[in-house]
Enzyme design. Structure first.
Site, PDB file in Angstrom:
ATOM      1  CG  ASP A   8      -1.947   0.950   1.335  1.00 29.47           C
ATOM      2  OD1 ASP A   8      -2.180   1.643   0.344  1.00 29.47           O
ATOM      3  OD2 ASP A   8      -2.588   1.032   2.410  1.00 29.47           O
ATOM      4  CG  ASP A  60      -9.036   3.603   1.600  1.00 28.91           C
ATOM      5  OD1 ASP A  60      -8.197   3.726   0.699  1.00 28.91           O
ATOM      6  OD2 ASP A  60      -8.731   3.402   2.785  1.00 28.91           O
TER       7      ASP A  60
HETATM    8  C1  GAL Z   1      -5.225   2.426   3.119  1.00 30.38           C
HETATM    9  C2  GAL Z   1      -5.750   1.364   2.201  1.00 30.38           C
HETATM   10  C3  GAL Z   1      -6.797   0.558   2.944  1.00 30.38           C
HETATM   11  C4  GAL Z   1      -6.147  -0.044   4.171  1.00 30.38           C
HETATM   12  C5  GAL Z   1      -5.492   1.028   5.011  1.00 30.38           C
HETATM   13  C6  GAL Z   1      -4.699   0.446   6.166  1.00 30.38           C
HETATM   14  O1  GAL Z   1      -4.251   3.189   2.462  1.00 30.38           O
HETATM   15  O2  GAL Z   1      -6.325   1.967   1.051  1.00 30.38           O
HETATM   16  O3  GAL Z   1      -7.331  -0.439   2.111  1.00 30.38           O
HETATM   17  O4  GAL Z   1      -5.189  -0.991   3.769  1.00 30.38           O
HETATM   18  O5  GAL Z   1      -4.621   1.829   4.249  1.00 30.38           O
HETATM   19  O6  GAL Z   1      -3.966   1.394   6.852  1.00 30.38           O
END
Ligand code: GAL
Length: 482
Positions: A245, A302
């Protein structure tokens, strides 16, 4: 929604049928060609040195879900024999050409290819966030895969998202949070593998994870500069899937982890999120060659369990179809079915992920599913649309009215299409698909309603579904008669 502070995605401007990644003959992830991907990890040497502390707090979601109101699916609609054949000039030939370039998978692999169809599984983030993730929860999900029929329906990955870790030990090796995972990640992997399932984990190409950056989870350390060791650690623990990520890391770091995973020789599915600030990185708008970098990439910010969010991600994904194919998929984010959408919207959400050949990564508490949620997530005929071996991402072929869309996905088998008649609006409406819009010959074709599990007979030239409810999809399989 449990994301942190990333900017909204931006719709791409390039909606042509050509493949921006014309050299993408294969995905960048070799399966390594050795070893079964479901093999259990050896726990030898996998113990970590310290007990670790409990995680620092950040708001996580409760696992609550509301099944919402019921609703009925429109399965009716008379076949309108022959009347509208050829009536939509300009939209024909959708499936002829236009998708070249993205075929193939897993370059250089031996016998195994990863992600030949979109991955199916569960991830902890949408329902459990940071604080709710722990060993008992993950084991209960693996158990639920079996008990609910999810495994039989094709779901295989049980994925830990952010907040599983507790910094690094003196040698630099990642530690799991021993309060959350008292038996350790290798033992958890063994438990999951013992059920014939696979396990996924989360990291970032930065010094911190997103939960550390935006949510105060100070134990969340990233992999940048540690890629080789972290990939080896994951392989030694028995990990089968990595969600990587961006979290303000550098785009160039995605290839570093790709190569580190490949070097382990263990098949590890590589799911990346290459976006955060500014324009999202999509196949039509990214300095990275995404199909050569990963098995799957997020195309937008998200999701959360709201109809408007489902629509936002469909719209972000709809022009990205040329980048998808076996071994490399667009990812409009995890499913929110069972997390607050009503049952009609949940079916529509699932239908659209299926026709977009999107990953089917559930995000709900599988131990507390309503009958409707379970029926949605395990519908074999709808899953078969997503998992079709041709690996085409469906696309919009007509917009017959405000908030009305006709989507078509070329399926394996001669002259076979999955078609979604999608009512995004607030009033029920009739929606017609014409064979000319979906590249089928003008004559008769059989029509099957997949949610109703009902053959609707033969139609000539077009098919109309009447009274398609608000926020719903009539999902059809249409096959030209020989
Ligand atoms: C975001 C991601 C989410 C989740 C989250 C965890 O950047 O898009 O799906 O993984 O971080 O911190």
């Amino acid at each position: 929604m449990l994301g942190f502070g990333c900017a909204e995605s931006r719709s791409p401007s390039n909606s042509s049928g050509s493949d921006a990644n014309a050299n993408a003959g294969n995905s960048g992830i070799s399966a390594g060609g050795s070893g079964a991907s479901s093999g259990s990890a050896s726990t030898a040497g996998a113990a970590q040195s310290t007990g670790g502390s409990g995680s620092s707090g950040m708001p996580g979601a409760s696992g609550a879900m509301s099944s919402g109101a019921g609703g009925t699916m429109a399965s009716g609609g008379a076949a309108s024999a022959g009347a509208k054949n050829g009536g939509s000039a300009g939209a024909s030939g959708m499936h002829a050409g236009g998708t070249a370039g993205a075929a193939g998978s897993s370059a250089g692999s031996g016998s195994t290819s990863l992600g030949s169809t979109p991955p199916m599984g569960w991830n902890s983030w949408n329902a459990y966030g940071c604080n709710g993730l722990n060993e008992a929860v993950v084991k209960s999900m693996a158990d639920a895969f079996i008990a609910t029929g999810m495994k039989d329906a094709g779901y295989e990955y049980v994925n830990l998202d952010d907040c599983w870790m507790d910094g690094r030990d003196a040698s630099g090796k990642l530690k799991w949070n021993a309060s959350k995972f008292p038996s350790g990640i290798p033992a958890l992997a063994e438990y999951i593998h013992g059920k014939g399932l696979k396990i996924g984990i989360y990291e970032t190409p930065n010094t911190k994870t997103c939960a550390a950056l935006y949510g105060g989870y100070t134990a969340g350390v990233g992999s940048v500069g540690h890629e080789t060791l972290d990939a080896q650690t994951f392989a030694s623990w028995g990990i089968d899937y990595l969600k990587y990520d961006k979290c303000q890391g550098q785009l160039s770091a995605f290839a570093v982890m790709r190569d580190a995973l490949k070097a382990t020789g263990r098949p590890i599915f590589y799911s990346i999120n290459p976006g955060d600030q500014g324009p999202f990185c999509t196949p039509t708008n990214c300095s990275l060659n995404l199909p050569l970098t990963a098995n799957m990439w997020r195309i937008g910010f998200d999701i959360s369990a709201k109809w408007s969010e489902v629509i936002r991600l469909i719209d972000a994904n709809k022009d990205q179809y040329a980048g998808a194919g076996p071994g490399h998929w667009n990812d409009p984010d995890m499913l929110e079915v069972g997390n607050g959408l009503n049952d009609v919207e949940g079916r529509a959400h699932f239908s659209m992920w299926a026709i977009m050949a999107a990953p089917l990564i559930t995000g709900n508490d599988l131990t507390k599913m309503s009958g409707a949620t379970k029926a949605t997530l395990t519908n074999a005929e709808v899953i078969a649309v997503d998992q079709d071996s041709l690996g085409k991402q469906g696309r919009v072929v007509a917009t017959p009215g405000t908030n009305l869309e006709v989507w078509s996905k070329e399926m394996s088998g001669s002259n076979t299409r999955a078609v979604a008649l999608f009512n995004r609006g607030t009033a029920s409406a009739s929606i017609t698909v014409q064979w000319s819009q979906i590249g089928l010959p003008a004559g008769a074709a059989s029509v099957r309603d997949l949610w109703a599990a009902k053959d609707l007979g033969a139609a000539t030239g077009s098919y109309t579904a009447t009274s398609v409810p608000s926020h719903s999809v009539v999902l059809l399989k249409i096959v030209s008669s020989p």
